[in-house]
Design a protein around this motif. Structure first.
Motif, PDB file in Angstrom:
ATOM      1  N   LEU A   6       0.829  -1.203   0.000  1.00  0.00           N
ATOM      2  CA  LEU A   6       0.000   0.000   0.000  1.00  0.00           C
ATOM      3  C   LEU A   6       0.863   1.252   0.000  1.00  0.00           C
ATOM      4  N   LEU A   7       1.942   1.214   0.786  1.00  0.00           N
ATOM      5  CA  LEU A   7       2.849   2.362   0.835  1.00  0.00           C
ATOM      6  C   LEU A   7       3.502   2.584  -0.526  1.00  0.00           C
ATOM      7  N   ALA A   8       3.914   1.516  -1.176  1.00  0.00           N
ATOM      8  CA  ALA A   8       4.513   1.645  -2.507  1.00  0.00           C
ATOM      9  C   ALA A   8       3.519   2.229  -3.501  1.00  0.00           C
ATOM     10  N   GLU A   9       2.275   1.783  -3.413  1.00  0.00           N
ATOM     11  CA  GLU A   9       1.242   2.306  -4.314  1.00  0.00           C
ATOM     12  C   GLU A   9       1.101   3.820  -4.164  1.00  0.00           C
TER      13      GLU A   9
ATOM     14  N   TYR B 197       7.803  -1.672 -11.260  1.00  0.00           N
ATOM     15  CA  TYR B 197       7.375  -1.888  -9.876  1.00  0.00           C
ATOM     16  C   TYR B 197       7.305  -3.389  -9.588  1.00  0.00           C
ATOM     17  N   ILE B 198       8.055  -3.820  -8.558  1.00  0.00           N
ATOM     18  CA  ILE B 198       8.166  -5.229  -8.175  1.00  0.00           C
ATOM     19  C   ILE B 198       7.554  -5.436  -6.791  1.00  0.00           C
ATOM     20  N   GLN B 199       6.682  -6.427  -6.652  1.00  0.00           N
ATOM     21  CA  GLN B 199       6.163  -6.815  -5.338  1.00  0.00           C
ATOM     22  C   GLN B 199       6.840  -8.102  -4.901  1.00  0.00           C
ATOM     23  N   TYR B 200       7.445  -8.061  -3.713  1.00  0.00           N
ATOM     24  CA  TYR B 200       8.137  -9.219  -3.140  1.00  0.00           C
ATOM     25  C   TYR B 200       7.304  -9.692  -1.955  1.00  0.00           C
ATOM     26  N   TRP B 201       6.739 -10.897  -2.074  1.00  0.00           N
ATOM     27  CA  TRP B 201       5.777 -11.388  -1.090  1.00  0.00           C
ATOM     28  C   TRP B 201       6.384 -12.459  -0.189  1.00  0.00           C
TER      29      TRP B 201
ATOM     30  N   LEU C  33     -15.082 -15.685   6.863  1.00  0.00           N
ATOM     31  CA  LEU C  33     -15.961 -14.646   6.331  1.00  0.00           C
ATOM     32  C   LEU C  33     -15.178 -13.521   5.655  1.00  0.00           C
ATOM     33  N   MET C  34     -13.916 -13.357   6.029  1.00  0.00           N
ATOM     34  CA  MET C  34     -13.112 -12.283   5.449  1.00  0.00           C
ATOM     35  C   MET C  34     -12.441 -12.688   4.144  1.00  0.00           C
ATOM     36  N   ARG C  35     -12.505 -13.946   3.783  1.00  0.00           N
ATOM     37  CA  ARG C  35     -11.779 -14.402   2.603  1.00  0.00           C
ATOM     38  C   ARG C  35     -12.203 -13.703   1.309  1.00  0.00           C
ATOM     39  N   PRO C  36     -13.493 -13.431   1.069  1.00  0.00           N
ATOM     40  CA  PRO C  36     -13.843 -12.683  -0.148  1.00  0.00           C
ATOM     41  C   PRO C  36     -13.206 -11.291  -0.201  1.00  0.00           C
ATOM     42  N   PHE C  37     -13.095 -10.642   0.956  1.00  0.00           N
ATOM     43  CA  PHE C  37     -12.498  -9.302   0.996  1.00  0.00           C
ATOM     44  C   PHE C  37     -10.979  -9.375   0.803  1.00  0.00           C
ATOM     45  N   LEU C  38     -10.355 -10.409   1.416  1.00  0.00           N
ATOM     46  CA  LEU C  38      -8.920 -10.621   1.205  1.00  0.00           C
ATOM     47  C   LEU C  38      -8.638 -10.912  -0.267  1.00  0.00           C
ATOM     48  N   ARG C  39      -9.511 -11.692  -0.881  1.00  0.00           N
ATOM     49  CA  ARG C  39      -9.341 -12.054  -2.284  1.00  0.00           C
ATOM     50  C   ARG C  39      -9.377 -10.801  -3.175  1.00  0.00           C
ATOM     51  N   MET C  40     -10.355  -9.928  -2.932  1.00  0.00           N
ATOM     52  CA  MET C  40     -10.466  -8.712  -3.737  1.00  0.00           C
ATOM     53  C   MET C  40      -9.262  -7.795  -3.529  1.00  0.00           C
ATOM     54  N   ALA C  41      -8.842  -7.646  -2.259  1.00  0.00           N
ATOM     55  CA  ALA C  41      -7.717  -6.756  -1.959  1.00  0.00           C
ATOM     56  C   ALA C  41      -6.423  -7.292  -2.551  1.00  0.00           C
ATOM     57  N   GLU C  42      -6.221  -8.596  -2.443  1.00  0.00           N
ATOM     58  CA  GLU C  42      -4.985  -9.176  -2.950  1.00  0.00           C
ATOM     59  C   GLU C  42      -4.905  -9.076  -4.472  1.00  0.00           C
ATOM     60  N   LYS C  43      -5.985  -9.380  -5.148  1.00  0.00           N
ATOM     61  CA  LYS C  43      -5.963  -9.301  -6.610  1.00  0.00           C
ATOM     62  C   LYS C  43      -5.687  -7.869  -7.071  1.00  0.00           C
ATOM     63  N   ARG C  44      -6.304  -6.888  -6.390  1.00  0.00           N
ATOM     64  CA  ARG C  44      -6.080  -5.492  -6.760  1.00  0.00           C
ATOM     65  C   ARG C  44      -4.603  -5.124  -6.629  1.00  0.00           C
ATOM     66  N   LEU C  45      -3.972  -5.555  -5.537  1.00  0.00           N
ATOM     67  CA  LEU C  45      -2.553  -5.261  -5.345  1.00  0.00           C
ATOM     68  C   LEU C  45      -1.693  -5.931  -6.420  1.00  0.00           C
ATOM     69  N   LEU C  46      -1.968  -7.193  -6.677  1.00  0.00           N
ATOM     70  CA  LEU C  46      -1.158  -7.938  -7.640  1.00  0.00           C
ATOM     71  C   LEU C  46      -1.216  -7.298  -9.034  1.00  0.00           C
ATOM     72  N   MET C  47      -2.353  -6.754  -9.386  1.00  0.00           N
ATOM     73  CA  MET C  47      -2.502  -6.159 -10.715  1.00  0.00           C
ATOM     74  C   MET C  47      -1.690  -4.876 -10.862  1.00  0.00           C
ATOM     75  N   LEU C  48      -1.265  -4.280  -9.749  1.00  0.00           N
ATOM     76  CA  LEU C  48      -0.481  -3.049  -9.799  1.00  0.00           C
ATOM     77  C   LEU C  48       0.967  -3.293 -10.221  1.00  0.00           C
ATOM     78  N   ALA C  49       1.475  -4.489  -9.983  1.00  0.00           N
ATOM     79  CA  ALA C  49       2.905  -4.775 -10.146  1.00  0.00           C
ATOM     80  C   ALA C  49       3.250  -5.180 -11.579  1.00  0.00           C
ATOM     81  N   ASP C  50       4.468  -4.848 -11.979  1.00  0.00           N
ATOM     82  CA  ASP C  50       5.008  -5.353 -13.237  1.00  0.00           C
ATOM     83  C   ASP C  50       5.522  -6.775 -13.069  1.00  0.00           C
ATOM     84  N   LEU C  51       5.975  -7.108 -11.851  1.00  0.00           N
ATOM     85  CA  LEU C  51       6.467  -8.450 -11.550  1.00  0.00           C
ATOM     86  C   LEU C  51       6.164  -8.761 -10.095  1.00  0.00           C
TER      87      LEU C  51
END
Length: 395
Positions: A130-133, A145-149, A162-180
């Motif tokens: 989030l800070l990098a974004e 831009y590289i994300q190292y997980w 119950l939080m898994r759908p929200f984690l899924r949406m947040a994670e996919k959004r972050l992953l789409m920001l990165a070049d690698l």
């Protein structure tokens, strides 16, 4: 190449994630790149990590210890208990770690005057991404831009189903920001590809770099009782790792001594062959490792969901221990480590039960294969950094 390396933790705080971060930064710098680290500042910094990052440009957001790290160990007992309950409830519903709220306070003026070619953000904590974004927007960044997980967000064992759908949406959004997107193993890449439909071409895996650019040749351990010295160094909370089969294996024989150091909620039985320490500094751990014949890696217990079992990460200690001249036993929960690492002919593996552990220890003591105590150059910081740079250059 000029690189801005971002984490919302203090890179000098003693943790397995920061050993990984510091080692990669050291490797990137030693490979001829200019690296600036941007992070927050903690009250406690580790001398061993300071040595690894000697002469590295570390810039702190806000410059001083911030409010996120205050009020440590000063509350009465009842308040501590209530706070513990509140934290557990919060962990069930959170998407990001508590440091995410500090990202909102970051301004262009609080960012060092750098013009990087590459930005790398490294979890854990995941708020680093989030800070990098935000920084990318503030400085109008046009480079790679590289994300190292570490662990994927969906693998968070503390969050509720119950939080898994929200984690899924947040994670996919972050992953789409990165070049690698960079992980530590190919199994996670397959999991992300199947979960989010992201092309595997956008993802890669590199070994976790060890804590030194040099191979670590420790002295041979010795015991006054003639016992084989075994060491486990890392946390072992009962919800994450099951250490009791190892404990029972040691107590069933007088041929071994076991030294443990790490944070835990487990009360271990008193036994003259077992020494227990709390979480200690990296330098103190290195001293204990020096007096150890066999190093133990204990995999995390996998978390089952209603859909399928999540893929766990390969523990970073696997790679750190790989550059020592010690024998290493990986006590498995899923088989992921064996699948990924058997090709190196460097490690011993067994399932997490007393019988398998006892048999594995007997075999290790008798085995004379020199490859099984060979320091591996492939896991040194410069080698791992070169692998990453080569992959960035192909983008």
């Amino acid at each position: 190449m000029e690189i801005l390396y971002i984490t919302t933790d203090d890179i000098l705080r003693n943790s397995s994630a920061n050993i990984r971060n510091a080692s990669l930064v050291r490797g990137l710098e030693d490979a001829g790149n200019k690296v600036t680290v941007l992070c927050l500042k903690r009250n406690t910094q580790d001398s061993h990590l300071k040595k690894i990052l000697e002469n590295i440009d570390i810039q702190y957001i806000f410059g001083t210890e911030n409010a996120a790290y205050q009020k440590e160990n000063k509350t009465p007992s009842i308040k501590k208990q209530l706070k513990s309950i509140a934290i557990k409830l919060y962990n069930q519903i959170r998407i990001y770690d508590p440091l995410a709220r500090l990202v909102r306070k970051v301004t262009k003026e609080s960012i060092p005057a750098v013009k990087p070619d590459v930005i790398i953000s490294s979890s854990d904590p995941r708020s680093s991404h989030l800070l990098a974004e935000k920084i990318i927007k503030l400085i109008d960044f046009k480079g790679k831009y590289i994300q190292y997980w570490g662990d994927p967000m969906l693998n968070d064992i503390s969050s509720s189903f119950l939080m898994r759908p929200f984690l899924r949406m947040a994670e996919k959004r972050l992953l789409m920001l990165a070049d690698l997107v960079v992980y530590t193993n190919d199994a996670t890449i397959l999991q992300m590809e199947q979960t989010y439909g992201i092309s595997s071409d956008k993802m890669t895996s590199i070994p976790t770099p060890c804590a030194s650019s040099e191979e670590n040749h420790y002295q041979s351990a010795s015991s006054e009782k003639g016992q084989v010295s075994i060491g486990y160094f890392g946390e072992y909370y009962s919800t994450r790792r099951d250490i009791m089969p190892l404990i029972n294996a040691i107590t069933s024989s007088n041929n071994y001594s076991l030294t443990i150091a790490g944070a835990t909620d487990v009360k271990l039985p008193d036994n003259p062959n077992i020494k227990c320490f709390p979480k200690i500094s990296a330098a103190q751990v290195a001293e204990l490792q020096n007096d150890t014949d066999i190093l133990i890696v204990l995999e995390n217990k996998p978390k089952n969901t209603k859909s399928k079992q999540t893929v766990i990460q390969i523990p970073g200690k696997v790679f750190h221990y790989g550059v020592t001249n010690k024998k290493v036993l990986i006590i498995e929960e899923t088989g992921l480590s064996k699948t990924a690492l058997d090709k190196y002919n460097r490690y011993y593996f067994c399932h997490n039960n007393v019988t398998d552990i006892v048999n594995a220890l007997k075999f290790m003591v008798a085995d004379t294969d020199v490859n099984k105590s060979r320091p591996m150059q492939e896991f040194t910081p410069t080698s791992v950094a070169s692998q990453l740079i080569n992959k960035i250059n192909t983008l």
